[in-house]
Design a protein around this motif. Structure first.
Motif, PDB file in Angstrom:
ATOM      1  N   GLY A  66       0.811  -1.209   0.000  1.00  0.00           N
ATOM      2  CA  GLY A  66       0.000   0.000   0.000  1.00  0.00           C
ATOM      3  C   GLY A  66       0.846   1.261   0.000  1.00  0.00           C
ATOM      4  N   ILE A  67       1.999   1.245   0.688  1.00  0.00           N
ATOM      5  CA  ILE A  67       2.912   2.390   0.666  1.00  0.00           C
ATOM      6  C   ILE A  67       3.348   2.682  -0.762  1.00  0.00           C
ATOM      7  N   PHE A  68       3.711   1.616  -1.483  1.00  0.00           N
ATOM      8  CA  PHE A  68       4.137   1.787  -2.871  1.00  0.00           C
ATOM      9  C   PHE A  68       2.989   2.329  -3.725  1.00  0.00           C
ATOM     10  N   GLU A  69       1.811   1.770  -3.555  1.00  0.00           N
ATOM     11  CA  GLU A  69       0.679   2.196  -4.389  1.00  0.00           C
ATOM     12  C   GLU A  69       0.328   3.653  -4.134  1.00  0.00           C
ATOM     13  N   ARG A  70       0.386   4.082  -2.872  1.00  0.00           N
ATOM     14  CA  ARG A  70       0.072   5.488  -2.572  1.00  0.00           C
ATOM     15  C   ARG A  70       1.124   6.429  -3.155  1.00  0.00           C
TER      16      ARG A  70
END
Length: 271
Positions: free
Chosen positions: A182-186
């Motif tokens: 999720g960190i990467f996607e955000r």
């Protein structure tokens, strides 16, 4: 939110898709949730997005989402609800690990090959523990989950610093593979490319945070996770004393992993 639990005496049960949270550590999301959480012992929380799926009250499951029965990982989570946590063997704490669940799918979504990334960075795959210990709260008053050994060491480290008039606060502890993705996607949604993100964050499956052994540490009045932390009395104290409690800084300057200097990131090792 219920009365906070005592650190180390409260645990987070972990499964591949769903976490089993003590209800008293969760904030209600709406009046209906508040009434149910006030009676619940456990809440099933989806790792991918943090959504509350169901509450367990007096052994009964109460759905908090439509079509709960189709939620991925529900069967594994319910087995964990029914089975007591066998976390002591021969009088010692035992922490098992979860399979590296769908990790290649997660990396593939980012266009990464696990073997090539491991060879390039020297980082290894990090499985998640099957349970974690509550170690108090972080600087945002969120529950802080760590491997039991790291939790004990953190509480001793923080107390020793305080005795020397140094205030340490946790910024981040355990992170699941899904949370790291999720960190990467955000960040991608903000326009960053994967290579830029990898300079700051390990790829999902490779972060030391997955094991619950890594801790980002800060101090009041200092921006969290900034290299200016290096110039604080708190960092000087950690540099001189953290090793005595089993903590070392993972990413010094010019580290071989291609990750930027992180004076705030410390990893516990019992060895």
């Amino acid at each position: 939110m219920h009365t906070p639990a005592t650190p180390l005496h409260t645990t987070l049960r972990n499964t591949a898709d769903i976490e089993l949270w003590p209800a008293g550590l969760l904030r209600a999301r709406g009046n209906a949730h508040a009434r149910l959480l006030a009676r619940a012992q456990t809440v099933l929380r989806r790792k991918r997005d943090g959504r509350y799926l169901a509450a367990v009250c007096a052994g009964e499951l109460h759905a908090l989402v439509p079509a709960l029965a189709r939620a991925p990982g529900l069967a594994d989570a319910m087995r964990a609800v029914r089975q007591p946590l066998a976390h002591r063997r021969n009088g010692l704490e035992h922490v098992g690990t979860l399979p590296l669940h769908r990790l290649h799918d997660r990396l593939g979504a980012l266009g990464l090959d696990a073997d090539a990334y491991a060879a390039r960075t020297g980082l290894g795959l990090v499985p998640e523990p099957d349970w974690l210990a509550f170690a108090g709260t972080d600087c945002w008053q969120r529950p802080l989950w760590l491997h039991i050994d790291a939790a004990r060491a953190w509480l001793h480290l923080r107390a020793a610093a305080l005795a020397d008039d140094i205030v340490l606060e946790a910024i981040s502890g355990y992170r699941s593979h899904d949370y790291q993705l999720g960190i990467f996607e955000r960040k991608q949604a903000r326009g960053l490319d994967v290579d830029a993100i990898l300079a700051v964050n390990a790829a999902p499956g490779f972060s030391e945070h997955h094991a619950g052994l890594a801790l980002d540490i800060g101090t009041p009045g200092e921006p969290p996770a900034e290299d200016t932390f290096e110039h604080t009395p708190a960092f000087a104290w950690l540099r001189d004393h953290a090793g005595g409690y089993g903590f070392t800084m993972s990413y010094p300057r010019d580290n071989p992993h291609g990750i930027v200097y992180e004076p705030w990131h410390w990893r516990f090792s019992a060895a």
